[in-house]
Design an enzyme around this catalytic site. Structure first.
Site, PDB file in Angstrom:
ATOM      1  N   ASP A  12      -5.154  56.571 -16.711  1.00  0.00           N
ATOM      2  CA  ASP A  12      -4.410  55.486 -16.337  1.00  0.00           C
ATOM      3  C   ASP A  12      -4.651  54.222 -16.831  1.00  0.00           C
ATOM      4  O   ASP A  12      -5.107  54.106 -18.034  1.00  0.00           O
ATOM      5  CB  ASP A  12      -4.951  55.222 -14.695  1.00  0.00           C
ATOM      6  CG  ASP A  12      -4.220  54.239 -13.991  1.00  0.00           C
ATOM      7  OD1 ASP A  12      -3.165  54.019 -14.083  1.00  0.00           O
ATOM      8  OD2 ASP A  12      -4.862  53.202 -13.278  1.00  0.00           O
ATOM      9  N   LYS A  13      -3.361  53.243 -16.858  1.00  0.00           N
ATOM     10  CA  LYS A  13      -3.383  52.019 -17.385  1.00  0.00           C
ATOM     11  C   LYS A  13      -4.174  50.991 -16.885  1.00  0.00           C
ATOM     12  O   LYS A  13      -5.009  50.481 -17.370  1.00  0.00           O
ATOM     13  CB  LYS A  13      -1.985  51.582 -17.929  1.00  0.00           C
ATOM     14  CG  LYS A  13      -1.938  50.165 -18.713  1.00  0.00           C
ATOM     15  CD  LYS A  13      -0.446  49.922 -18.746  1.00  0.00           C
ATOM     16  CE  LYS A  13       0.061  49.386 -17.432  1.00  0.00           C
ATOM     17  NZ  LYS A  13      -0.765  47.994 -17.102  1.00  0.00           N
ATOM     18  N   THR A  14      -3.618  50.566 -15.742  1.00  0.00           N
ATOM     19  CA  THR A  14      -4.314  49.341 -15.022  1.00  0.00           C
ATOM     20  C   THR A  14      -5.480  49.371 -14.557  1.00  0.00           C
ATOM     21  O   THR A  14      -5.699  50.319 -13.773  1.00  0.00           O
ATOM     22  CB  THR A  14      -3.161  48.709 -13.860  1.00  0.00           C
ATOM     23  OG1 THR A  14      -1.829  48.891 -14.502  1.00  0.00           O
ATOM     24  CG2 THR A  14      -3.549  47.411 -13.337  1.00  0.00           C
ATOM     25  N   PHE A  67       9.215  39.571 -10.098  1.00  0.00           N
ATOM     26  CA  PHE A  67      10.399  38.638 -10.252  1.00  0.00           C
ATOM     27  C   PHE A  67      11.535  39.300  -9.853  1.00  0.00           C
ATOM     28  O   PHE A  67      11.627  40.326  -9.671  1.00  0.00           O
ATOM     29  CB  PHE A  67      10.506  37.600 -11.458  1.00  0.00           C
ATOM     30  CG  PHE A  67      10.872  36.312 -11.495  1.00  0.00           C
ATOM     31  CD1 PHE A  67      11.938  35.995 -11.732  1.00  0.00           C
ATOM     32  CD2 PHE A  67       9.951  35.493 -10.755  1.00  0.00           C
ATOM     33  CE1 PHE A  67      12.335  34.619 -11.752  1.00  0.00           C
ATOM     34  CE2 PHE A  67      10.257  34.156 -10.702  1.00  0.00           C
ATOM     35  CZ  PHE A  67      11.672  33.830 -11.285  1.00  0.00           C
ATOM     36  N   ARG A 102       3.249  40.829 -21.361  1.00  0.00           N
ATOM     37  CA  ARG A 102       4.094  41.327 -20.513  1.00  0.00           C
ATOM     38  C   ARG A 102       5.211  40.130 -20.324  1.00  0.00           C
ATOM     39  O   ARG A 102       4.823  39.053 -19.969  1.00  0.00           O
ATOM     40  CB  ARG A 102       3.606  41.835 -19.195  1.00  0.00           C
ATOM     41  CG  ARG A 102       2.489  42.549 -19.424  1.00  0.00           C
ATOM     42  CD  ARG A 102       1.597  42.760 -18.130  1.00  0.00           C
ATOM     43  NE  ARG A 102       2.191  43.516 -16.982  1.00  0.00           N
ATOM     44  CZ  ARG A 102       1.731  44.146 -16.097  1.00  0.00           C
ATOM     45  NH1 ARG A 102       0.372  43.972 -15.959  1.00  0.00           N
ATOM     46  NH2 ARG A 102       2.483  44.588 -14.925  1.00  0.00           N
ATOM     47  N   THR A 133       1.084  56.027 -15.880  1.00  0.00           N
ATOM     48  CA  THR A 133       1.085  54.855 -15.235  1.00  0.00           C
ATOM     49  C   THR A 133       1.954  54.587 -14.284  1.00  0.00           C
ATOM     50  O   THR A 133       3.113  55.171 -14.507  1.00  0.00           O
ATOM     51  CB  THR A 133       0.743  53.393 -16.350  1.00  0.00           C
ATOM     52  OG1 THR A 133       0.941  52.396 -15.497  1.00  0.00           O
ATOM     53  CG2 THR A 133       2.191  53.700 -17.114  1.00  0.00           C
ATOM     54  N   GLY A 134       1.725  53.886 -13.239  1.00  0.00           N
ATOM     55  CA  GLY A 134       2.619  53.521 -12.389  1.00  0.00           C
ATOM     56  C   GLY A 134       3.642  52.339 -12.730  1.00  0.00           C
ATOM     57  O   GLY A 134       4.593  51.940 -11.916  1.00  0.00           O
ATOM     58  N   ASN A 156      -4.527  55.930  -6.450  1.00  0.00           N
ATOM     59  CA  ASN A 156      -3.243  56.725  -6.782  1.00  0.00           C
ATOM     60  C   ASN A 156      -3.805  57.706  -7.965  1.00  0.00           C
ATOM     61  O   ASN A 156      -3.039  58.456  -8.416  1.00  0.00           O
ATOM     62  CB  ASN A 156      -2.416  55.615  -7.350  1.00  0.00           C
ATOM     63  CG  ASN A 156      -2.849  55.013  -8.352  1.00  0.00           C
ATOM     64  OD1 ASN A 156      -3.981  54.593  -8.522  1.00  0.00           O
ATOM     65  ND2 ASN A 156      -1.979  54.482  -9.427  1.00  0.00           N
ATOM     66  N   ASP A 157      -5.013  57.621  -8.592  1.00  0.00           N
ATOM     67  CA  ASP A 157      -5.367  58.609  -9.472  1.00  0.00           C
ATOM     68  C   ASP A 157      -6.158  59.708  -9.103  1.00  0.00           C
ATOM     69  O   ASP A 157      -6.714  60.706  -9.787  1.00  0.00           O
ATOM     70  CB  ASP A 157      -6.512  57.849 -10.684  1.00  0.00           C
ATOM     71  CG  ASP A 157      -5.518  56.718 -11.448  1.00  0.00           C
ATOM     72  OD1 ASP A 157      -4.257  56.825 -11.487  1.00  0.00           O
ATOM     73  OD2 ASP A 157      -6.255  55.429 -11.417  1.00  0.00           O
TER      74      ASP A 157
END
Length: 1051
Positions: free
Chosen positions: A468-470, A577, A601, A681-682, A792-793
């Site tokens: 996963d990333k975050t 945003f 980002r 990742t999501g 979620n993982d």
């Protein structure tokens, strides 16, 4: 254009889409001109025809319905069968399949999911029966526990063989030794397994009971009633307080917040820690009192339960008003189960319960994981069983099939049953427990927990790492780093200048404020037609900050602080945003690219001034689009797109999601070890690509192929062909495109993606993550590891061969569901390079040595029986066999779990050593055959030597051969050890001492007077020397002539 793309004919409706798609691909190329795209497609696509890539595309395929595409390859394969084979195999398979399907349908009928109409506060009006709102993570119930655990054990040949051999001892004619010699080891293994499973199952039961017993306030006509989470039904009106878990999927009706909205935390659902803004249905929010919900006649129309956690389509209708009120419902009006209310009190109507909630649908059932080493040993035991049967048949044949030969055959099978030692399972399970203890006691990776003790060797065989990333690679902490105003750029060190501009009132803004006071509705058209004046830096700073401060979904971190003050909240304002950035990303492509290359980002902020008429027109079209049941997302996007024209660019912001400590060196270490890393990742594509670069998952010199969005088979075919021409580049693909490719071209996508040095999948749902893990297992046959930190993982962690959970800001759900739990990503390097490598090599050596211990005594039994007229009489009986497998040799053999070929520091310094393990050379049929030959040689020498050197009594043969056997085993352990540990030496001396001391009590087996003579000593020494010395010489020569790779490093 479409004529030049070699696609086979499709329906006319799809043809236009393909033409448009082809034009899109052409325009994307560099230097797109009038002639360039045409010639490009002629040269490339005609020369590289679609059939060049074995994508299953033919006229036959395109003429079929799209839903049938995935069945075409199987259909073609099936047609190849001819004649009798096709008839017999096909008929038998059809019969079995039909019977199985019929039984499954009878036992577990799967209910079709349908859209529903839910009346507020009236569960009894539901047309269909919906599942209970209970959470069940248990694998068994009270009736299936014992049968289920026993099945999991005896589905392996090794354990089933032990069971059959043990049961045979109840038959008097087949009895060889004492019952406890067979049943004690088997009973020990089963008892430990059942106890471990029972503890895990009880813990799961307690967790489920705790969640299902949580009390909630249910709103009824008579007032509030307390109900358990498991008793909540579709249609109930449930009140959820702040910091309380939402028990089921609901539509948000009312809140105590005056704004009619609230924040919820979704970290256990989508892995994102920023709070999500949810908006109550305006019709119910406007009602004067809570009890008025029962005075209206209203219902919610909800789509059928789906996996997608990011979308929802439905409508709210109030019938008793004139005219009836219709409101569209979208994702912002929903409260999904397992999310947490972060502000205020909310009231919602339940629309999905239990198995139909988004969180449960995105969670896969945990599977019983079995290590590759266990499967390999299972195969070796089958080979040993074949050898056992062959040896028994040879013995009966040489005996001449005299008398009841079948009884002799069974007795020989039992006599040689030590070929497959019953202690193998015990030693391996104890070894796994020891490895787990070592991992948890390692001070270099504090806080590491081993939750599944059966697969530590898997850590040494990994080829694919899915991460996963975050929160896994990053710290999940956003820091505001850059504000770019076109001509001026502010960084972290110049933020005080922005504060200075904000403190000083801008004269331009003051004059505007004065004008607004004079006339509340200034003439917009006059403003827009006036010549544009170049604004000062101060006014541009004011406008940029005002836009960020007004348009955001900032989560209040400290409730005591009012407003948006402080850098933390200011940074969070940038995260989610408006879609305005989409159109204007190209406004400053160089600066966007520069920021992205720095790992930031990026977000473009723009504004547009609307007249009253323009706004009213937009609002009516927007509301109409939101009420659509079909294609709502497309219609809403089209309306928003029409608004995003002639916008004024305000600023460009850069936010950094800082990487965790030592992520870059850890990823480099894993890459050098031959492990391919996939990031799932999501997050959005740009963010995922950005982090992949900043973490060095993709090196700066490496090309990145971004897989274009595809929606049908033809587009997927074109894009896969385009990707196929790329070499040595990382792949970035979105979840939607991945879904299309997996539907039609699963094998081709897997084959191409596996050749990439790195793969990034963005906008992945939890089920897609799990599916990718299964895809790699199925298509490559290699071992996969999944790393994550959020709820979620969990599906991905459970689907992979080995799951690692990180305890982070997204809770402990992932770490609790994982096989191994760590506190930081960098600990994975040591976990794999040191502990994974050692566990695999130690278990491989231990397993083969235990087999050698059984083979050598079976060889001696075979020699003994053949010399004494093929009699099916045991050579060693009673306590001798028990002692041989336990106190005489157990401690030295088990001490192999302390062996290591290189030091941990060397294993970390040279990750290339890890590559050798993935080839499985430590335990293979080649190494196993070497041990078999050693066993046959030593068993033959020991038995023939004892028979040659014995003088008058047979009891002397037993004494000489058994003593030489024990000494040989102790010397072989010493020969196998690569690095001595003080406990190994203690084990050797202790075992020898136990044997010498026990000789005084073995009167019924040995002649005590004989074993105290010098003759006994020299005969035993001579036989032991002949059996072991050649092997020591061979090992010395091999190390000199062909040293293993690790010896070069240690020297």
């Amino acid at each position: 254009m479409a004529d030049q793309i070699p696609l086979y004919p499709v329906r006319s409706a799809a043809a236009a889409a393909h033409r448009k798609r082809a034009a899109y691909y052409s325009a994307a190329g560099p230097g797109s001109g009038a002639e360039w795209p045409s010639s490009r497609y002629q040269l490339e696509d005609e020369s590289a025809h679609l059939d060049e890539m074995p994508l299953m595309m033919s006229e036959e395929g395109f003429e079929n319905d799209e839903s049938d595409y995935h069945t075409l390859p199987r259909a073609r394969t099936a047609r190849r069968r001819r004649g009798l084979e096709r008839f017999v195999c096909g008929g038998w398979k059809l019969l079995c399949t039909s019977c199985c399907d019929w039984l499954v349908n009878i036992c577990q009928r799967k209910r079709e999911l349908k859209a529903r109409t839910v009346w507020l506060g009236c569960p009894e009006k539901c047309e269909e029966k919906h599942p209970r709102n209970s959470i069940k993570n248990q694998k068994y119930n009270i009736f299936t526990f014992i049968p289920g655990v026993l099945y999991e054990q005896f589905k392996f040949f090794l354990n089933l063989y032990f069971l059959v051999v043990s049961c045979s001892q109840f038959v008097p004619a087949l009895k060889i030794g004492y019952l406890y010699t067979y049943w004690a080891p088997l009973g020990f293994v089963l008892a430990v397994t059942i106890m471990r499973e029972a503890i895990d199952e009880f813990r799961r039961f307690q967790r489920d009971k705790e969640v299902n017993s949580q009390l909630y306030s249910k709103l009824t006509v008579r007032g509030k009633v307390q109900v358990k989470s498991s008793d909540i039904q579709v249609g109930d009106l449930i009140i959820v307080e702040k910091n309380q878990r939402i028990p089921s999927d609901m539509v948000f009706l009312r809140t105590s917040e005056k704004a009619g909205s609230c924040f919820i935390r979704t970290d256990q659902l989508d892995g994102e820690t920023d709070w999500k803004l949810k908006v109550a249905v305006s019709c119910t929010q406007r009602l004067p009192a809570l009890g008025d919900l029962f005075s209206i006649s209203a219902y919610v129309y909800a789509q059928k339960p789906q996996l997608d956690i990011h979308s929802f389509e439905g409508t709210f209708t109030r019938e008793d008003s004139d005219p009836p009120i219709h409101e569209s419902l979208s994702i912002e009006n929903t409260l999904w189960a397992n999310t947490i209310v972060a502000s205020g009190t909310v009231i919602g109507v339940v629309i999905y319960t239990g198995k139909e909630t988004r969180s449960v649908m995105n969670t896969s059932n945990p599977k019983n994981k079995v290590g590759l080493l266990d499967l390999e040993l299972n195969q070796l035991t089958k080979a040993l069983f074949v050898a056992l049967v062959a040896l028994s048949v040879v013995m009966v044949t040489l005996q001449g099939f005299v008398g009841p030969w079948y009884r002799s055959l069974f007795r020989f099978l039992l006599l040689f049953s030590y070929i497959i030692p019953i202690s193998l399972r015990v030693n391996l399970d104890m070894g796994k427990a020891a490895y787990g203890w070592m991992i948890m006691k390692d001070e270099s990776i504090p806080g590491t927990v081993v939750r599944t003790s059966t697969i530590p060797e898997e850590l040494g065989r990994l080829v694919y790492l899915l991460t996963d990333k975050t929160g896994t690679l990053t710290q999940n902490e956003m820091v505001f780093k850059r504000l770019h105003l076109g001509t001026v750029s502010y960084g972290a060190d110049t933020m005080d200048e922005i504060q200075g501009h904000l403190r000083n009132p801008c004269p331009q803004m003051q004059s505007q404020a004065g004008g607004n006071n004079a006339s509340s509705t200034p003439p917009r058209k006059a403003q827009s037609s006036a010549p544009k004046v170049r604004k000062s830096v101060s006014s541009r700073v004011h406008e940029a900050v005002k836009a960020i401060a007004l348009c955001h979904n900032v989560s209040p971190v400290y409730e005591s602080r009012a407003g948006v003050g402080g850098e933390a909240e200011y940074a969070e304002a940038d995260q989610d945003f408006s879609d305005g950035n989409r159109t204007y990303q190209a406004a400053s492509p160089d600066e966007c690219g520069n920021m992205a290359r720095e790992g930031l980002r990026t977000l473009v902020v723009a504004k547009r001034a609307l007249t009253e008429e323009q706004y009213q027109d937009f609002e009516s079209r927007y509301s109409q689009a939101k009420l659509s049941i079909h294609d709502r997302a497309l219609k809403v996007a089209a309306v928003v797109e029409s608004l995003e024209r002639q916008m004024e660019l305000l600023c460009l912001t850069g936010v950094e999601d800082r990487l965790q400590a030592d992520v870059r060196p850890t990823l480099e270490l894993l890459r050098n070890a031959g492990i391919k890393i996939w990031m799932l990742t999501g997050d959005k594509l740009e963010t995922a690509t950005c982090i992949a670069k900043s973490s060095h998952l993709v090196s700066r010199t490496q090309d990145i192929h971004i897989f274009r969005p595809v929606t049908n088979r033809g587009e997927a075919h074109l894009e896969l062909n385009a990707f196929r021409r790329k070499h040595d580049c990382a792949l970035v693909i979105s979840g939607d495109s991945l879904e299309v490719c997996l539907k039609y071209y699963e094998h081709e996508l897997a084959e191409l993606a596996c050749q990439c040095p790195a793969v990034v999948c963005c906008r992945c749902s939890p089920t897609q993550k799990a599916r990718i893990a299964k895809l790699l297992q199925h298509h490559t046959g290699k071992r996969t590891c999944a790393v994550g930190d959020g709820g979620n993982d969990v599906s991905m962690i459970q689907a992979a061969d080995c799951g690692i959970g990180i305890e982070g800001k997204e809770g402990r759900q992932a770490s609790l569901a994982a096989d191994f739990s760590v506190t930081q990503f960098r600990h994975i390097g040591r976990l794999l390079m040191v502990h994974g490598r050692s566990s695999y090599k130690r278990s491989a050596a231990l397993g083969q040595f235990v087999m050698h211990r059984g083979l050598i005594i079976s060889t001696m039994q075979a020699v003994f029986s053949s010399v004494f007229y093929f009699a099916s009489v045991p050579l060693y009986q009673g306590f001798l066999m028990v002692g041989y497998a336990t106190i005489y040799t157990m401690f030295p053999v088990f001490s192999l779990v302390l062996d290591q070929d290189v030091k941990p520091e060397t294993a970390m310094l040279y990750p290339e050593l890890y590559k050798d393990l993935t080839k499985g050379r430590s335990l293979s049929f080649k190494t196993f055959l070497v041990w078999v030959l050693i066993s046959i040689y030593q068993g033959g020498i020991l038995m023939y030597g004892a028979l040659l050197l014995f003088e008058s009594e047979f009891v002397h043969v037993l004494a000489i051969s058994f003593t030489a056997l024990i000494l040989t085993e102790l010397l072989m352990v010493a020969l196998t050890i690569r690095t001595w540990h003080w406990l190994m030496a203690v084990a050797e001396v202790l075992s020898l001492g136990c044997y010498v001391a026990s000789l005084a009590f073995l009167n019924e087996y040995f002649d005590v007077a004989f074993i105290t003579t010098v003759t006994f000593v020299w005969k035993v020494s001579a036989i032991t020397m002949v059996s072991c010395l050649p092997l020591y010489v061979l090992k010395y020569l091999k190390r000199k002539l062909s040293p293993p790779s690790y010896t070069k490093l240690t020297s």
